[in-house]
Every structure is written in structure tokens, then in C-alpha cells.
Design a protein around this motif. Structure first.
Motif, PDB file in Angstrom:
ATOM      1  N   PRO A   1     113.500 -19.329  -5.120  1.00 43.09           N
ATOM      2  CA  PRO A   1     114.463 -20.429  -5.182  1.00 43.09           C
ATOM      3  C   PRO A   1     115.622 -20.139  -6.138  1.00 43.09           C
ATOM      4  N   THR A   2     115.472 -19.090  -6.954  1.00 42.04           N
ATOM      5  CA  THR A   2     116.523 -18.698  -7.896  1.00 42.04           C
ATOM      6  C   THR A   2     117.630 -17.980  -7.139  1.00 42.04           C
ATOM      7  N   PRO A   3     118.885 -18.384  -7.338  1.00 39.49           N
ATOM      8  CA  PRO A   3     120.000 -17.735  -6.634  1.00 39.49           C
ATOM      9  C   PRO A   3     120.066 -16.240  -6.948  1.00 39.49           C
ATOM     10  N   PRO A   4     120.511 -15.432  -5.997  1.00 42.56           N
ATOM     11  CA  PRO A   4     120.566 -13.978  -6.204  1.00 42.56           C
ATOM     12  C   PRO A   4     121.367 -13.544  -7.425  1.00 42.56           C
ATOM     13  N   PHE A   5     122.500 -14.201  -7.705  1.00 40.59           N
ATOM     14  CA  PHE A   5     123.294 -13.781  -8.872  1.00 40.59           C
ATOM     15  C   PHE A   5     122.493 -13.989 -10.152  1.00 40.59           C
ATOM     16  N   GLU A   6     121.688 -15.076 -10.202  1.00 43.52           N
ATOM     17  CA  GLU A   6     120.882 -15.360 -11.388  1.00 43.52           C
ATOM     18  C   GLU A   6     119.708 -14.390 -11.497  1.00 43.52           C
ATOM     19  N   GLN A   7     119.146 -13.990 -10.360  1.00 47.39           N
ATOM     20  CA  GLN A   7     118.081 -12.983 -10.382  1.00 47.39           C
ATOM     21  C   GLN A   7     118.610 -11.681 -10.976  1.00 47.39           C
ATOM     22  N   LEU A   8     119.807 -11.276 -10.538  1.00 49.04           N
ATOM     23  CA  LEU A   8     120.425 -10.051 -11.073  1.00 49.04           C
ATOM     24  C   LEU A   8     120.695 -10.182 -12.563  1.00 49.04           C
ATOM     25  N   ARG A   9     121.311 -11.287 -12.954  1.00 49.78           N
ATOM     26  CA  ARG A   9     121.650 -11.501 -14.363  1.00 49.78           C
ATOM     27  C   ARG A   9     120.394 -11.423 -15.222  1.00 49.78           C
ATOM     28  N   GLN A  10     119.340 -12.113 -14.809  1.00 51.37           N
ATOM     29  CA  GLN A  10     118.119 -12.156 -15.598  1.00 51.37           C
ATOM     30  C   GLN A  10     117.446 -10.786 -15.667  1.00 51.37           C
ATOM     31  N   GLN A  11     117.488 -10.025 -14.587  1.00 47.04           N
ATOM     32  CA  GLN A  11     116.880  -8.694 -14.598  1.00 47.04           C
ATOM     33  C   GLN A  11     117.592  -7.770 -15.580  1.00 47.04           C
ATOM     34  N   VAL A  12     118.906  -7.864 -15.647  1.00 49.53           N
ATOM     35  CA  VAL A  12     119.652  -7.026 -16.593  1.00 49.53           C
ATOM     36  C   VAL A  12     119.341  -7.456 -18.022  1.00 49.53           C
ATOM     37  N   VAL A  13     119.322  -8.759 -18.286  1.00 47.20           N
ATOM     38  CA  VAL A  13     118.988  -9.259 -19.618  1.00 47.20           C
ATOM     39  C   VAL A  13     117.586  -8.792 -20.013  1.00 47.20           C
ATOM     40  N   ASP A  14     116.634  -8.915 -19.089  1.00 45.63           N
ATOM     41  CA  ASP A  14     115.261  -8.478 -19.375  1.00 45.63           C
ATOM     42  C   ASP A  14     115.203  -6.974 -19.649  1.00 45.63           C
ATOM     43  N   ALA A  15     115.972  -6.194 -18.906  1.00 45.16           N
ATOM     44  CA  ALA A  15     115.988  -4.741 -19.105  1.00 45.16           C
ATOM     45  C   ALA A  15     116.529  -4.390 -20.491  1.00 45.16           C
ATOM     46  N   VAL A  16     117.541  -5.118 -20.943  1.00 41.20           N
ATOM     47  CA  VAL A  16     118.090  -4.892 -22.292  1.00 41.20           C
ATOM     48  C   VAL A  16     117.054  -5.291 -23.331  1.00 41.20           C
ATOM     49  N   ARG A  17     116.440  -6.442 -23.128  1.00 45.11           N
ATOM     50  CA  ARG A  17     115.460  -6.962 -24.091  1.00 45.11           C
ATOM     51  C   ARG A  17     114.258  -6.030 -24.239  1.00 45.11           C
ATOM     52  N   THR A  18     113.807  -5.430 -23.129  1.00 41.41           N
ATOM     53  CA  THR A  18     112.621  -4.565 -23.181  1.00 41.41           C
ATOM     54  C   THR A  18     112.960  -3.113 -23.502  1.00 41.41           C
ATOM     55  N   GLY A  19     114.241  -2.783 -23.530  1.00 40.25           N
ATOM     56  CA  GLY A  19     114.640  -1.414 -23.819  1.00 40.25           C
ATOM     57  C   GLY A  19     114.718  -0.529 -22.595  1.00 40.25           C
ATOM     58  N   THR A  20     114.486  -1.101 -21.413  1.00 39.64           N
ATOM     59  CA  THR A  20     114.606  -0.339 -20.167  1.00 39.64           C
ATOM     60  C   THR A  20     116.058   0.090 -19.944  1.00 39.64           C
ATOM     61  N   ALA A  21     116.978  -0.770 -20.373  1.00 40.49           N
ATOM     62  CA  ALA A  21     118.404  -0.456 -20.303  1.00 40.49           C
ATOM     63  C   ALA A  21     118.910  -0.325 -21.730  1.00 40.49           C
ATOM     64  N   ALA A  22     119.549   0.780 -22.012  1.00 41.51           N
ATOM     65  CA  ALA A  22     120.030   1.056 -23.368  1.00 41.51           C
ATOM     66  C   ALA A  22     121.543   0.888 -23.452  1.00 41.51           C
ATOM     67  N   PRO A  23     122.041   0.590 -24.648  1.00 42.19           N
ATOM     68  CA  PRO A  23     123.493   0.496 -24.816  1.00 42.19           C
ATOM     69  C   PRO A  23     124.173   1.753 -24.290  1.00 42.19           C
ATOM     70  N   GLY A  24     125.224   1.530 -23.514  1.00 48.06           N
ATOM     71  CA  GLY A  24     125.979   2.643 -22.943  1.00 48.06           C
ATOM     72  C   GLY A  24     125.552   3.029 -21.541  1.00 48.06           C
ATOM     73  N   ASP A  25     124.388   2.538 -21.077  1.00 49.16           N
ATOM     74  CA  ASP A  25     123.964   2.831 -19.706  1.00 49.16           C
ATOM     75  C   ASP A  25     124.978   2.256 -18.727  1.00 49.16           C
ATOM     76  N   LYS A  26     125.324   3.055 -17.730  1.00 50.02           N
ATOM     77  CA  LYS A  26     126.305   2.631 -16.728  1.00 50.02           C
ATOM     78  C   LYS A  26     125.608   1.851 -15.626  1.00 50.02           C
ATOM     79  N   LEU A  27     126.217   0.759 -15.228  1.00 57.63           N
ATOM     80  CA  LEU A  27     125.720  -0.044 -14.117  1.00 57.63           C
ATOM     81  C   LEU A  27     126.406   0.404 -12.827  1.00 57.63           C
TER      82      LEU A  27
END
Length: 120
Positions: A10-36
């Protein structure tokens, strides 16, 4: 970082994307400087409209999670976890308010612990 969209959520796709990126930053899966991926490329990969991905990127940029460097693309920002930054600001505001009320650190910590449901 692997981004996916749950079409049945039920979560809109843009919000799913936003939350996944935030979660990746929070868990360290995505590091500063990583290109999207570019908006177009990610939209094609996920079967979304480019405007949907662009909206997620805009909100991430407003939240200082990512930064866009013109034609170079979008990158994970060097400013760190947005949740932690907000919590640090709230803590600093709390400390300033407690000092303004004339409470010492021990009393302020006791109030914070009680508000969080922590027993001393």
C-alpha cells in the motif's frame, strides 16, 4: 544497493524507494559518495515512471540523504544518517531548554529517562 518495488504494497513506489535508500544509509549498505543510478535508468529497471523516481530523489535530497552534482549524477551525501542528525538536534534543543529552565544535568536526564520509559 539493490532497490526493489513491491507492487502489492500500500506504500507508494516513490516512498518505497526513499525508505530503502534511507535504510541503506542507516545500515551502512550505502556509503557516502556512492553513486545512485540515473532517474531514467532506475525507472526503466523498476518499471516506474521517471517522475516517480525523480520525486523520491527530490525528497532524499531535501532530507540531505543524497546530493545531486549536476551532470555527474546523484550520490549518497557525506552528511550521514538523517535520523541521527535529527535526534542530535532534538537532544541539543532539549539540553538548551533544560538549561534555560535552570535544571541541572541530573534532573534533565531523569526527565528524559522518564519520557522514554526508562527506570533509573
Amino acid at each position: 544497493m539493490k532497490l526493489i518495488i513491491d507492487e502489492h504494497s500500500p506504500t507508494p513506489p516513490f516512498e518505497q524507494l526513499r525508505q530503502q535508500v534511507v535504510d541503506a544509509v542507516r545500515t551502512g549498505t550505502a556509503a557516502p559518495g556512492d553513486k545512485l543510478p540515473t532517474v531514467r535508468r532506475l525507472a526503466d529497471e523498476l518499471g516506474l515512471a521517471p517522475n516517480t523516481v525523480a520525486r523520491a530523489y527530490r525528497e532524499l535530497e531535501q532530507g540531505e540523504v543524497i546530493e545531486t552534482r549536476g551532470r555527474l549524477g546523484s550520490f549518497i551525501a557525506a552528511t550521514g544518517d538523517p535520523t541521527r542528525r535529527q535526534a542530535q538536534r532534538a537532544a541539543a534543543e532539549f539540553a538548551e531548554r533544560m538549561r534555560g529552565l535552570g535544571l541541572d544535568a541530573q534532573d534533565a536526564l531523569a526527565l528524559a529517562a522518564a519520557a522514554l520509559g526508562i527506570r533509573p
